[in-house]
Design an enzyme around this catalytic site. Structure first.
Site, PDB file in Angstrom:
ATOM      1  N   HIS A  62     -10.874  19.226 -29.736  1.00 12.02           N
ATOM      2  CA  HIS A  62     -11.193  18.230 -28.713  1.00 12.02           C
ATOM      3  C   HIS A  62     -10.184  17.081 -28.776  1.00 12.02           C
ATOM      4  O   HIS A  62      -9.900  16.567 -29.865  1.00 12.02           O
ATOM      5  CB  HIS A  62     -12.614  17.700 -28.923  1.00 12.02           C
ATOM      6  CG  HIS A  62     -13.016  16.742 -27.849  1.00 12.02           C
ATOM      7  ND1 HIS A  62     -13.397  17.161 -26.590  1.00 12.02           N
ATOM      8  CD2 HIS A  62     -13.036  15.386 -27.832  1.00 12.02           C
ATOM      9  CE1 HIS A  62     -13.649  16.093 -25.847  1.00 12.02           C
ATOM     10  NE2 HIS A  62     -13.444  15.009 -26.573  1.00 12.02           N
TER      11      HIS A  62
ATOM     12  N   LEU B  16     -20.737  26.698 -23.915  1.00  8.84           N
ATOM     13  CA  LEU B  16     -21.320  27.936 -24.442  1.00  8.84           C
ATOM     14  C   LEU B  16     -22.838  27.844 -24.486  1.00  8.84           C
ATOM     15  O   LEU B  16     -23.408  26.853 -24.925  1.00  8.84           O
ATOM     16  CB  LEU B  16     -20.794  28.223 -25.839  1.00  8.84           C
ATOM     17  CG  LEU B  16     -19.353  28.701 -25.959  1.00  8.84           C
ATOM     18  CD1 LEU B  16     -19.059  29.076 -27.397  1.00  8.84           C
ATOM     19  CD2 LEU B  16     -19.062  29.872 -25.036  1.00  8.84           C
TER      20      LEU B  16
ATOM     21  N   ARG C 240     -16.160  26.547 -19.999  1.00 13.69           N
ATOM     22  CA  ARG C 240     -17.598  26.760 -19.878  1.00 13.69           C
ATOM     23  C   ARG C 240     -18.255  26.221 -21.135  1.00 13.69           C
ATOM     24  O   ARG C 240     -17.719  26.375 -22.233  1.00 13.69           O
ATOM     25  CB  ARG C 240     -17.905  28.261 -19.803  1.00 13.69           C
ATOM     26  CG  ARG C 240     -17.278  28.957 -18.636  1.00 13.69           C
ATOM     27  CD  ARG C 240     -18.061  28.773 -17.396  1.00 13.69           C
ATOM     28  NE  ARG C 240     -19.439  29.264 -17.524  1.00 13.69           N
ATOM     29  CZ  ARG C 240     -20.263  29.373 -16.489  1.00 13.69           C
ATOM     30  NH1 ARG C 240     -19.871  29.007 -15.289  1.00 13.69           N
ATOM     31  NH2 ARG C 240     -21.490  29.820 -16.649  1.00 13.69           N
TER      32      ARG C 240
ATOM     33  N   GLU D  24     -25.173  23.372 -30.656  1.00 16.24           N
ATOM     34  CA  GLU D  24     -25.702  23.598 -29.307  1.00 16.24           C
ATOM     35  C   GLU D  24     -25.484  22.421 -28.367  1.00 16.24           C
ATOM     36  O   GLU D  24     -25.810  22.497 -27.191  1.00 16.24           O
ATOM     37  CB  GLU D  24     -27.176  24.000 -29.399  1.00 16.24           C
ATOM     38  CG  GLU D  24     -27.301  25.399 -30.013  1.00 16.24           C
ATOM     39  CD  GLU D  24     -28.723  25.817 -30.297  1.00 16.24           C
ATOM     40  OE1 GLU D  24     -29.622  25.390 -29.546  1.00 16.24           O
ATOM     41  OE2 GLU D  24     -28.937  26.564 -31.266  1.00 16.24           O
TER      42      GLU D  24
ATOM     43  N   LYS E  25      -1.564  16.864 -28.303  1.00 22.66           N
ATOM     44  CA  LYS E  25      -1.390  18.313 -28.502  1.00 22.66           C
ATOM     45  C   LYS E  25      -0.481  18.618 -29.688  1.00 22.66           C
ATOM     46  O   LYS E  25      -0.680  19.598 -30.398  1.00 22.66           O
ATOM     47  CB  LYS E  25      -0.850  18.970 -27.237  1.00 22.66           C
ATOM     48  CG  LYS E  25      -1.928  19.200 -26.193  1.00 22.66           C
ATOM     49  CD  LYS E  25      -1.452  20.141 -25.108  1.00 22.66           C
ATOM     50  CE  LYS E  25      -2.552  20.378 -24.088  1.00 22.66           C
ATOM     51  NZ  LYS E  25      -2.255  21.514 -23.207  1.00 22.66           N
TER      52      LYS E  25
ATOM     53  N   GLY F 279      -2.760  27.464 -22.964  1.00 22.77           N
ATOM     54  CA  GLY F 279      -2.712  28.308 -24.152  1.00 22.77           C
ATOM     55  C   GLY F 279      -1.754  27.818 -25.226  1.00 22.77           C
ATOM     56  O   GLY F 279      -1.366  28.589 -26.106  1.00 22.77           O
ATOM     57  N   SER F 280      -1.407  26.530 -25.195  1.00 22.90           N
ATOM     58  CA  SER F 280      -0.478  26.053 -26.236  1.00 22.90           C
ATOM     59  C   SER F 280      -1.146  26.093 -27.609  1.00 22.90           C
ATOM     60  O   SER F 280      -0.488  26.369 -28.617  1.00 22.90           O
ATOM     61  CB  SER F 280       0.046  24.648 -25.911  1.00 22.90           C
ATOM     62  OG  SER F 280      -0.980  23.682 -26.015  1.00 22.90           O
ATOM     63  N   ASN F 281      -2.446  25.852 -27.665  1.00 23.67           N
ATOM     64  CA  ASN F 281      -3.143  25.963 -28.958  1.00 23.67           C
ATOM     65  C   ASN F 281      -3.213  27.408 -29.422  1.00 23.67           C
ATOM     66  O   ASN F 281      -3.045  27.697 -30.605  1.00 23.67           O
ATOM     67  CB  ASN F 281      -4.540  25.347 -28.871  1.00 23.67           C
ATOM     68  CG  ASN F 281      -4.497  23.844 -29.017  1.00 23.67           C
ATOM     69  OD1 ASN F 281      -4.285  23.331 -30.105  1.00 23.67           O
ATOM     70  ND2 ASN F 281      -4.637  23.139 -27.901  1.00 23.67           N
TER      71      ASN F 281
END
Ligand code: GRF
Length: 202
Positions: free
Chosen positions: A101, A85, A83, A134, A163, A7-9
């Site tokens: 990314h 999407l 996941r 997609e 990061k 969760g650093s972003n």
């Protein structure tokens, strides 16, 4: 925001004055995600959508979509959500989903981008913030910045430097999206100096 990692972003987004107040809910598919703790600490809704509770991917995605709609969400920010999407989720938020990314796309898509850049012997990799379509790690690029690969880098040291860039770039891109300043033309994304409909006369 959808996040399954440390969760650093998320933290960088929460800390940004133009973005943080817009984050309504953080959804994760991993109970141990640091992102959920960070959301709770910030007083933001934290929701676990546990994939083991669903018999198929379609069912999981339908449940995810229902939760997001229930929260009145109109924009999704993804950071390490583990996941892929479903097309229905992507179509529900056209040009309103951003992903971060850890490579210079289209190089090294997929879940092992940092390790693959090292294994390839690349001299430069980086960070990409892109709109989600997609296909995996494929949508139009909003912002990108290079990060040099050093001779003694390992995956952890390289990812940490990437990061640092992500934490600057992602809030910047999220702000542009929230302010309706991104115009998508095919694969290209143009950044407006003012929101759509409020262009500055030249
Ligand atoms: C980031 O490096 C992002 O590029 C990748 O997953 C990582 C998430 O990190 N997709 P964090 O949980 O935000 O620290």
């Amino acid at each position: 925001m959808l996040a399954s990692g440390t969760g650093s972003n998320l933290q960088a987004l929460l800390d940004h004055p133009a973005v943080g107040p817009h984050i309504a809910v953080v959804v994760s598919d991993s109970a141990g995600a640091g992102a959920l703790d960070r959301a709770r600490l910030a007083g933001v809704g934290a929701e676990l959508v546990d994939r083991t509770g669903y018999s198929s991917r379609a069912e999981f995605d339908a449940a995810l979509l229902e939760r997001l709609r229930g929260e009145g969400v109109d924009t999704l920010l993804l950071a390490g959500f583990m996941r892929i999407l479903d097309a229905d989720v992507v179509r529900a938020f056209p040009h309103r989903i951003l992903n971060v990314h850890p490579s210079l796309l289209p190089a090294f898509p997929g879940a092992h981008a940092v390790a693959e850049a090292l294994a390839w012997g690349a001299k430069v990799t980086g960070s990409t913030i892109h709109l989600v379509d997609e296909e995996v790690d494929h949508g139009p690029i909003v912002l990108q910045e290079a990060v040099p690969i050093l001779e003694d880098d390992d995956e952890a040291s390289l990812h940490a430097r990437i990061k640092e860039v992500e934490h600057r770039l992602f809030p910047q891109a999220a702000r542009l999206l929230l302010e309706d300043r991104l115009v998508v033309e095919g694969r290209s994304v143009r950044v407006l100096s003012a929101p759509v409909g409020h262009e500055v006369a030249r």
